[in-house]
Motif scaffolding. Structure first.
Motif, short mmCIF file in Angstrom:
data_model
loop_
_atom_site.label_atom_id
_atom_site.label_comp_id
_atom_site.label_asym_id
_atom_site.label_seq_id
_atom_site.Cartn_x
_atom_site.Cartn_y
_atom_site.Cartn_z
N GLN A 148 -3.30 -2.97 -6.12
CA GLN A 148 -3.47 -4.09 -7.05
C GLN A 148 -2.40 -4.07 -8.14
OE1 GLN A 148 -5.56 -6.68 -6.62
NE2 GLN A 148 -4.50 -7.60 -8.34
N THR A 149 -2.00 -2.89 -8.57
CA THR A 149 -0.93 -2.78 -9.57
C THR A 149 0.37 -3.34 -9.01
OG1 THR A 149 -1.95 -0.87 -10.63
CG2 THR A 149 0.41 -1.17 -10.98
N ILE A 150 0.68 -3.01 -7.76
CA ILE A 150 1.90 -3.52 -7.12
C ILE A 150 1.83 -5.04 -7.02
CG2 ILE A 150 3.32 -3.51 -5.04
CD1 ILE A 150 3.32 -0.85 -6.69
N ILE A 151 0.69 -5.56 -6.59
CA ILE A 151 0.51 -7.00 -6.48
C ILE A 151 0.71 -7.67 -7.84
CG2 ILE A 151 -1.20 -8.82 -6.06
CD1 ILE A 151 -2.40 -6.91 -3.90
N SER A 152 0.11 -7.11 -8.87
CA SER A 152 0.21 -7.68 -10.22
C SER A 152 1.64 -7.64 -10.75
CB SER A 152 -0.73 -6.94 -11.17
OG SER A 152 -2.07 -7.15 -10.81
N ILE A 153 2.35 -6.56 -10.50
CA ILE A 153 3.75 -6.48 -10.93
C ILE A 153 4.57 -7.55 -10.21
CG2 ILE A 153 5.86 -5.09 -10.90
CD1 ILE A 153 4.05 -2.60 -11.26
N GLU A 154 4.41 -7.64 -8.89
CA GLU A 154 5.18 -8.61 -8.11
C GLU A 154 4.91 -10.04 -8.54
OE1 GLU A 154 5.85 -6.08 -4.00
OE2 GLU A 154 4.54 -7.82 -3.94
N LYS A 155 3.69 -10.34 -8.92
CA LYS A 155 3.34 -11.69 -9.36
C LYS A 155 3.70 -11.95 -10.82
CE LYS A 155 -0.42 -12.64 -6.16
NZ LYS A 155 -1.83 -13.04 -6.04
N GLY A 156 4.19 -10.93 -11.52
CA GLY A 156 4.56 -11.09 -12.92
C GLY A 156 3.38 -11.11 -13.86
N GLU A 213 0.83 -1.21 0.00
CA GLU A 213 0.00 0.00 0.00
C GLU A 213 0.86 1.26 0.00
OE1 GLU A 213 -3.20 2.34 -0.37
OE2 GLU A 213 -3.31 0.15 -0.38
N SER A 214 1.88 1.30 0.85
CA SER A 214 2.71 2.51 0.91
C SER A 214 3.50 2.71 -0.38
CB SER A 214 3.63 2.48 2.13
OG SER A 214 4.56 1.43 2.06
N LEU A 215 3.97 1.63 -0.99
CA LEU A 215 4.67 1.75 -2.27
C LEU A 215 3.71 2.24 -3.34
CD1 LEU A 215 7.18 1.44 -3.99
CD2 LEU A 215 6.58 -0.97 -4.31
N ALA A 216 2.52 1.69 -3.36
CA ALA A 216 1.52 2.13 -4.34
C ALA A 216 1.25 3.63 -4.20
CB ALA A 216 0.23 1.33 -4.16
N GLN A 217 1.08 4.09 -2.97
CA GLN A 217 0.84 5.52 -2.75
C GLN A 217 2.02 6.36 -3.21
OE1 GLN A 217 -0.16 5.87 1.41
NE2 GLN A 217 -2.25 5.15 1.10
N GLN A 218 3.23 5.90 -2.91
CA GLN A 218 4.44 6.61 -3.31
C GLN A 218 4.52 6.74 -4.83
OE1 GLN A 218 6.64 7.89 -1.09
NE2 GLN A 218 8.14 8.58 -2.55
#
Length: 69
Positions: free
Chosen positions: A28-36, A17-22
């Motif tokens: 969800q975008t962060i989750i999707s990137i991390e999962k490839g 969440e904090s990375l997404a805000q930054q």
């Protein structure tokens, strides 16, 4: 494309969440990137690399470098 984003996120002590805000994106975008499941745009990848004080290639890389030139 593969990535080391989760490792960098944890190293810099960001929650998803904090990375997404930054970055101005959704969690969800962060989750999707991390999962490839989602490859970020080049500008977003460059912003992520700058935030993590490294180059884009250290975070994002091709899974199989055995491609035809």
């Amino acid at each position: 494309m593969k990535n080391n984003m989760m490792e960098y996120r944890r190293k810099f002590d960001y929650s998803q969440e904090s990375l997404a805000q930054q970055l101005g994106v959704s969690r969800q975008t962060i989750i999707s990137i991390e999962k490839g499941k989602y490859n970020p745009s080049l500008p977003l990848a460059m912003i992520i690399a700058e935030l993590f004080q490294t180059n884009v290639e250290s975070i994002f890389f091709l899974e199989d470098k055995d491609y035809k030139k």
